[in-house]
Design an enzyme around this catalytic site. Structure first.
Site, mmCIF file in Angstrom:
data_model
loop_
_atom_site.group_PDB
_atom_site.id
_atom_site.type_symbol
_atom_site.label_atom_id
_atom_site.label_comp_id
_atom_site.label_asym_id
_atom_site.label_seq_id
_atom_site.Cartn_x
_atom_site.Cartn_y
_atom_site.Cartn_z
ATOM 1 N N LYS A 191 0.841 -1.212 0.000
ATOM 2 C CA LYS A 191 0.000 0.000 0.000
ATOM 3 C C LYS A 191 0.873 1.258 0.000
ATOM 4 C CE LYS A 191 -2.009 2.563 3.096
ATOM 5 N NZ LYS A 191 -1.826 3.878 2.433
ATOM 6 N N GLU A 265 9.974 0.789 10.471
ATOM 7 C CA GLU A 265 10.963 1.868 10.309
ATOM 8 C C GLU A 265 10.201 3.156 10.544
ATOM 9 O OE1 GLU A 265 12.599 4.854 9.055
ATOM 10 O OE2 GLU A 265 12.808 4.052 7.016
ATOM 11 N N CYS A 299 13.105 10.689 7.084
ATOM 12 C CA CYS A 299 13.025 10.289 8.501
ATOM 13 C C CYS A 299 14.399 10.347 9.157
ATOM 14 C CB CYS A 299 12.375 8.929 8.671
ATOM 15 S SG CYS A 299 12.641 7.804 7.341
ATOM 16 N N GLU A 397 9.626 15.078 16.114
ATOM 17 C CA GLU A 397 9.903 15.043 14.672
ATOM 18 C C GLU A 397 9.004 16.050 13.952
ATOM 19 O OE1 GLU A 397 8.795 11.527 12.359
ATOM 20 O OE2 GLU A 397 10.774 11.602 11.448
HETATM 21 P P1 ADP Z 1 3.088 10.154 7.932
HETATM 22 O O1 ADP Z 1 2.773 10.823 9.241
HETATM 23 O O2 ADP Z 1 4.492 10.213 7.541
HETATM 24 O O3 ADP Z 1 2.106 10.435 6.851
HETATM 25 P P2 ADP Z 1 1.813 7.695 8.549
HETATM 26 O O4 ADP Z 1 2.366 6.755 9.549
HETATM 27 O O5 ADP Z 1 0.543 8.395 8.862
HETATM 28 O O6 ADP Z 1 3.003 8.649 8.227
HETATM 29 O O7 ADP Z 1 1.626 6.989 7.153
HETATM 30 C C1 ADP Z 1 2.516 6.035 6.615
HETATM 31 C C2 ADP Z 1 1.695 4.984 5.909
HETATM 32 O O8 ADP Z 1 0.876 4.307 6.863
HETATM 33 C C3 ADP Z 1 0.748 5.529 4.853
HETATM 34 O O9 ADP Z 1 0.724 4.619 3.763
HETATM 35 C C4 ADP Z 1 -0.587 5.546 5.582
HETATM 36 O O10 ADP Z 1 -1.704 5.468 4.726
HETATM 37 C C5 ADP Z 1 -0.470 4.304 6.431
HETATM 38 N N1 ADP Z 1 -1.333 4.269 7.617
HETATM 39 C C6 ADP Z 1 -1.865 5.320 8.287
HETATM 40 N N2 ADP Z 1 -2.592 4.876 9.339
HETATM 41 C C7 ADP Z 1 -2.521 3.516 9.342
HETATM 42 C C8 ADP Z 1 -3.032 2.471 10.180
HETATM 43 N N3 ADP Z 1 -3.781 2.738 11.244
HETATM 44 N N4 ADP Z 1 -2.713 1.192 9.874
HETATM 45 C C9 ADP Z 1 -1.936 0.919 8.816
HETATM 46 N N5 ADP Z 1 -1.433 1.841 7.989
HETATM 47 C C10 ADP Z 1 -1.700 3.130 8.230
#
Ligand code: ADP
Length: 487
Positions: A191, A265, A299, A397
């Site tokens: 994804k 990560e 990151c 961050e």
């Molecule tokens: P950022 O803050 O850098 O956008 P996120 O951790 O929100 O990082 O997003 C990183 C990835 O995790 C994206 O592909 C996002 O759609 C996905 N994501 C966000 N929330 C969830 C969740 N609850 N479970 C799994 N994947 C998630």
């Protein structure tokens, strides 16, 4: 360009936009399941925007739990039927083919990466796309050499891997995840992030071209709920996640008590440390590279700077001078140093932290450069001096072009300060003395420590964090381990 410099940098650059004529983008992208593009079950789509203009680039399918179910079934079927039965050598050939096709279409991928994500074309061309190809080449080489990688052990693939990636290096993160998984004989449901799905979908087209057996790689687009459906699917054997520490913790909670393997990560708050014997101009360039290029959307960005007291004034002055020369502009312009912030919400987060920093009493400096008036999301390179360990801008961050500076007197002091963080992804050391490098790298609690350079990557070296920066390694021989069962 306005400048407060004591040397002449009144350069006027003619625009040098990268040609976009050769790229092909569809108006709408479906999910990539079982080797085909298929409409999402609920028929819902969301927009992916160009962060340099705020305008729509394409509609993207929003995958639901039903779509994830189909993708996992396709991956399981492909695993049982083809991929686990294929000889390792043949697996390697497919991966080499993917690497070569990325090289052939590098220009197209680079332009799309900059359009969708906002990063300067110089970065996409010089870093993201070549490194993505290099990752596939590197792991293609391991496919039939696993017995040499782990002598006297019998290795077998884990099965179906669910991989969730962020928006800062969209194609490169896909390559980091896919290449070792495929080389070790796993199949995948991937994804991409919701703000940067386009290069992953272009990669899906490329996988069709490479004739990869259907179902070996499935790409399901969507936001957090789609990611959660992957994490919670009972037939997924391994989760590989790169993203925020907050979501990483949610994922760890969700899979607690299951047999799923996991690598995370997560965030970082890297210390970049300049000792008084460092080559200062080189160090300043490294600091700029570490936090301002790529909008600080890294990151492992060197977002905390520690300067030895005796050189503090000089370093800060040189840094400010250099900041004044940075060009914030169109990501597709080859002169641009700092492109667009990836999304409106990320810009709001960065702006919020800038206000927090001012409120905490740190000294604020921003370059005086002009910002494009194209309606996108922009942030000037920002510097906070006279910060302290307790400041939020030092602890949290920000993921933007914002640097927090502290000074130090002794080696021990800077080590304590640098390690005083929840994170532990990366760090940098600048010094003339090899012995100091060794001492620092031994004592810094960070997965990667660069010496007299910053933000350099190679597929052969493992990458990953300590503490709240996550666990597990990607890259190198270590990057094979999370995708294998070893007996
Ligand atoms: P950022 O803050 O850098 O956008 P996120 O951790 O929100 O990082 O997003 C990183 C990835 O995790 C994206 O592909 C996002 O759609 C996905 N994501 C966000 N929330 C969830 C969740 N609850 N479970 C799994 N994947 C998630």
């Amino acid at each position: 360009m306005k400048s407060k410099l004591n040397f002449n940098t009144n350069w006027e650059y003619a625009e040098a936009p990268e040609n976009r004529d050769h790229i092909q983008l569809n108006k709408q992208y479906d999910l990539f399941i079982n080797g085909q593009f298929v409409a999402p079950t609920k028929g819902k789509y969301f927009n992916t925007l160009n962060p340099a203009t705020g305008k729509k680039l394409a509609s993207i399918a929003e995958g639901t739990a039903e779509d994830v179910e189909k993708a996992v079934q396709a991956a399981r079927h492909a695993y049982d039927k083809y991929w686990s039965k294929l000889s390792a050598k043949d697996r390697g050939k497919y991966i080499y083919r993917i690497a070569r096709l990325i090289q052939e279409r590098a220009r197209e991928f680079a332009v799309i990466e900059s359009l969708d994500g906002g990063k300067p074309i110089r970065e996409s061309k010089a870093v993201d796309i070549p490194l993505s190809a290099a990752h596939f080449f590197y792991y293609a080489g391991w496919a039939d050499k696993l017995d040499y990688a782990f002598p006297n052990r019998r290795s077998s693939p884990v099965g179906v891997a669910g991989q969730i990636i962020p928006w800062n290096f969209p194609l490169l993160m896909a390559a980091w995840k896919l290449a070792p998984a495929l080389a070790t004989g796993n199949t995948v449901v991937l994804k991409p992030a919701e703000t940067t799905p386009l290069t992953a979908l272009k990669l899906a087209e490329l996988l069709q071209e490479a004739d990869l057996p259907p179902g070996v790689v499935n790409i399901v687009t969507g936001a957090g709920a789609t990611g959660a459906a992957i994490v919670n699917h009972p037939d997924i054997d391994k989760i590989a996640f790169t993203g925020s520490t907050e979501v990483g913790k949610l994922i760890q909670n969700s899979i607690a008590g299951t047999n799923k393997k996991v690598t995370l990560e997560l965030g970082g708050k890297a210390a970049n440390i300049i000792l008084e014997d460092a080559t200062i101009d080189q160090a300043v360039e490294g600091i700029v590279n570490g936090i301002y290029f790529n909008q600080g959307h890294v990151c492992c960005a060197g977002s905390r700077l520690f300067v030895q007291e005796s050189i503090e004034d000089l370093v800060i002055q040189k840094l400010k001078d250099r900041m004044e020369t940075l060009i914030v502009g169109d990501p597709l312009d080859k002169n641009t140093d700092i492109g667009a912030i990836n999304s409106k919400s990320q810009l709001e987060t960065i702006e919020k932290y800038i206000e927090v920093g001012k409120g905490e009493g740190a000294q604020f400096f921003q370059s005086s450069c002009s910002l494009p008036s194209t309606g996108g999301y922009w942030c000037r390179p920002t510097l906070f001096t006279q910060t302290s360990q307790s400041h939020r801008i030092v602890q949290e961050e920000i993921f933007g072009p914002v640097l927090a500076v502290q000074s130090f007197r002794t080696f021990e002091e800077v080590l304590t300060k640098a390690n005083n963080t929840f994170y532990g992804l990366s760090a940098g050391v600048w010094t003339d003395k090899g012995s100091k490098i060794f001492k620092m790298t031994n004592k810094l609690r960070a997965g990667v420590v660069w010496a007299n350079t910053y933000n350099k990557f190679d597929p052969t070296s493992p990458f990953g964090g300590y503490k709240e920066s996550g666990f597990g390694r990607e890259g190198g021989l270590h990057g094979l381990l999370p995708y294998l069962n070893l007996n």
